[in-house]
Design a protein around this motif. Sequence first.
Motif, mmCIF file in Angstrom:
data_model
loop_
_atom_site.group_PDB
_atom_site.id
_atom_site.type_symbol
_atom_site.label_atom_id
_atom_site.label_comp_id
_atom_site.label_asym_id
_atom_site.label_seq_id
_atom_site.Cartn_x
_atom_site.Cartn_y
_atom_site.Cartn_z
ATOM 1 N N TYR A 140 0.860 -1.191 0.000
ATOM 2 C CA TYR A 140 0.000 0.000 0.000
ATOM 3 C C TYR A 140 0.890 1.234 0.000
ATOM 4 O O TYR A 140 1.722 1.419 0.900
ATOM 5 N N VAL A 141 0.684 2.100 -1.018
ATOM 6 C CA VAL A 141 1.517 3.294 -1.183
ATOM 7 C C VAL A 141 0.638 4.535 -1.008
ATOM 8 O O VAL A 141 -0.351 4.711 -1.737
ATOM 9 N N ASN A 142 1.023 5.399 -0.021
ATOM 10 C CA ASN A 142 0.270 6.640 0.230
ATOM 11 C C ASN A 142 1.177 7.574 1.032
ATOM 12 O O ASN A 142 1.833 7.142 1.988
ATOM 13 N N ASP A 143 1.213 8.837 0.630
ATOM 14 C CA ASP A 143 2.081 9.770 1.357
ATOM 15 C C ASP A 143 1.435 10.300 2.629
ATOM 16 O O ASP A 143 2.082 10.974 3.426
ATOM 17 N N ASP A 144 0.156 9.985 2.870
ATOM 18 C CA ASP A 144 -0.552 10.400 4.085
ATOM 19 C C ASP A 144 -0.359 9.315 5.148
ATOM 20 O O ASP A 144 -0.922 8.227 5.035
ATOM 21 N N PRO A 145 0.415 9.595 6.207
ATOM 22 C CA PRO A 145 0.706 8.554 7.205
ATOM 23 C C PRO A 145 -0.528 8.069 7.944
ATOM 24 O O PRO A 145 -0.609 6.897 8.327
ATOM 25 N N ASP A 146 -1.507 8.951 8.157
ATOM 26 C CA ASP A 146 -2.718 8.524 8.869
ATOM 27 C C ASP A 146 -3.518 7.532 8.030
ATOM 28 O O ASP A 146 -3.974 6.494 8.540
ATOM 29 N N LEU A 147 -3.717 7.847 6.752
ATOM 30 C CA LEU A 147 -4.447 6.920 5.882
ATOM 31 C C LEU A 147 -3.664 5.612 5.697
ATOM 32 O O LEU A 147 -4.248 4.536 5.618
ATOM 33 N N LEU A 148 -2.365 5.729 5.634
ATOM 34 C CA LEU A 148 -1.520 4.541 5.456
ATOM 35 C C LEU A 148 -1.747 3.547 6.598
ATOM 36 O O LEU A 148 -1.958 2.349 6.379
ATOM 37 N N THR A 149 -1.760 4.071 7.824
ATOM 38 C CA THR A 149 -1.959 3.209 8.990
ATOM 39 C C THR A 149 -3.393 2.699 9.064
ATOM 40 O O THR A 149 -3.641 1.510 9.328
ATOM 41 N N LEU A 150 -4.372 3.585 8.810
ATOM 42 C CA LEU A 150 -5.780 3.220 8.933
ATOM 43 C C LEU A 150 -6.167 2.137 7.938
ATOM 44 O O LEU A 150 -6.753 1.112 8.311
ATOM 45 N N VAL A 151 -5.871 2.351 6.663
ATOM 46 C CA VAL A 151 -6.274 1.392 5.631
ATOM 47 C C VAL A 151 -5.556 0.056 5.822
ATOM 48 O O VAL A 151 -6.168 -1.017 5.691
ATOM 49 N N SER A 152 -4.267 0.109 6.166
ATOM 50 C CA SER A 152 -3.512 -1.130 6.371
ATOM 51 C C SER A 152 -4.112 -1.957 7.499
ATOM 52 O O SER A 152 -4.293 -3.182 7.379
ATOM 53 N N THR A 153 -4.408 -1.291 8.616
ATOM 54 C CA THR A 153 -4.968 -1.993 9.779
ATOM 55 C C THR A 153 -6.315 -2.605 9.440
ATOM 56 O O THR A 153 -6.604 -3.762 9.789
#
Length: 472
Positions: free
Chosen positions: A10-23
């Motif tokens: 998963y590639v995203n420069d937004d750290p919050d979305l990166l953590t949320l979507v991954s989890t």
Amino acid sequence: MSNSEIIVLYVNDDPDLLTLVSTRLEREHNRLTVRTAHSAADGREIFEMGDIDCILSDYHMPVETGVDLLRSVREQDREIPFILFTETGDEAVASESISAGVTDYVIQDTIGNQSELLARKICSYVDTRRQNQQIAYENAQLQELSENTDDALWVFSADWGTVRFVNAAYEKIFAHPVSELQENPQSFVHRIAAEDRDRIQQAMKRASDGHSVQIEYRVNKSDALQLWVESRCKPITDAKGDVDFIVGFTRDITERKLHDQQLVEKNAQLEQFTSTVAHDLRNPLNVADGYIDLAREAHDSPYLKTAAGALSRMNTLINELLTLAKEGAVLKDRRKITLSELVQTSSQNILMPEATLEIRDSKQIRCDPARTIEAIENILRNAIEHGGPSVTIIAGMLEDGTGFYIEDTGPGIPDAERTVVFDRGYSNSAHGTGFGLAIVKQVVDAHEWEIRVTEGAHGGARFEISDVEITD
């Protein structure tokens, strides 16, 4: 495959979305393991390390967009699932993504959890890709196998109007280009010897009607060279039971046919030779036997009795040698017959006035009755020779249903001798010729059966004959 792990990048420069979507993805499905990257460059580096099954990427990122990442991925892998998951619903972006080879384009909702949708898409795309890879791998193996065999492998439509598959060996056997066969699927018939074509066309019709076919025929490989070939085919039906296509193979059997022809000629010569020898041996033997009988009428001498016994043994030896020489491994007739009928007929052909014969159970077997009776006769003689005139002989079917047995109440055959009793000329009896059990083995081999010697229930010899076709 449907339960195996899936590694998602998963590639995203937004750290919050990166953590949320991954989890959320990992919680949504236990098959998913998510690796993350904060930029297209980081994502490319992780992808190039390998083991990634699917890429999920945002579109808007600094320096490089998700489509830039997509293009670089497609240069290395045209098939890996790549999903753009972005808040942008711009038609130009969607068009650019499709042109670059995106697998799917999902617009991110402002509110709500889309992890279930994403997880379902990811699993579906990855499973489909893995299945296609497995099919491609198996097809490659089949193709390699088909091109490394001397047999012509082929698949025709039910009406023989279309060639669905044919390997290169076809051209070697028929001396006919594969391209011409594909253009005119029945052109191979013209390569067949004229006298065999009607049979081939009838066989083709039987296959189209749903019957498996096995046929031997001749192929004109050139004006000066003709091959014998064997073709076997099987119709494959659809769900309605109609013939969908026909699969089969053709192989060169010229060498086998030449060997069979030579064997027939040799057998004919051998039969003529043995008939001559039998005549030349039996005539003086009959004369000697007759004069010994006359001499015994005039003189009661133990020497004459011994001489008469020797002549009788010579007669038995000649009969058994002729049987070995004339019959060989050729079966003349196979039909259904019960074991009891075989054993009873065999017992009537030999002298066993004091012996007891028991047939415990009986079923029909498929065999050459004359040859099988000949073998059983020799087993019965062996029992009387070694077990004495009052021996009990028992016959029946093997418990595992693979054949039958004959055993006796005699002294049995020692372990050390069980591997040599079928050798020609071997005998541990003063009265035996050493050819009786060799004839048994010859008959068994001709039927493609198996025979083994073991110990019977009463300690005597037990002959078990297996791989026999038992019929109803």
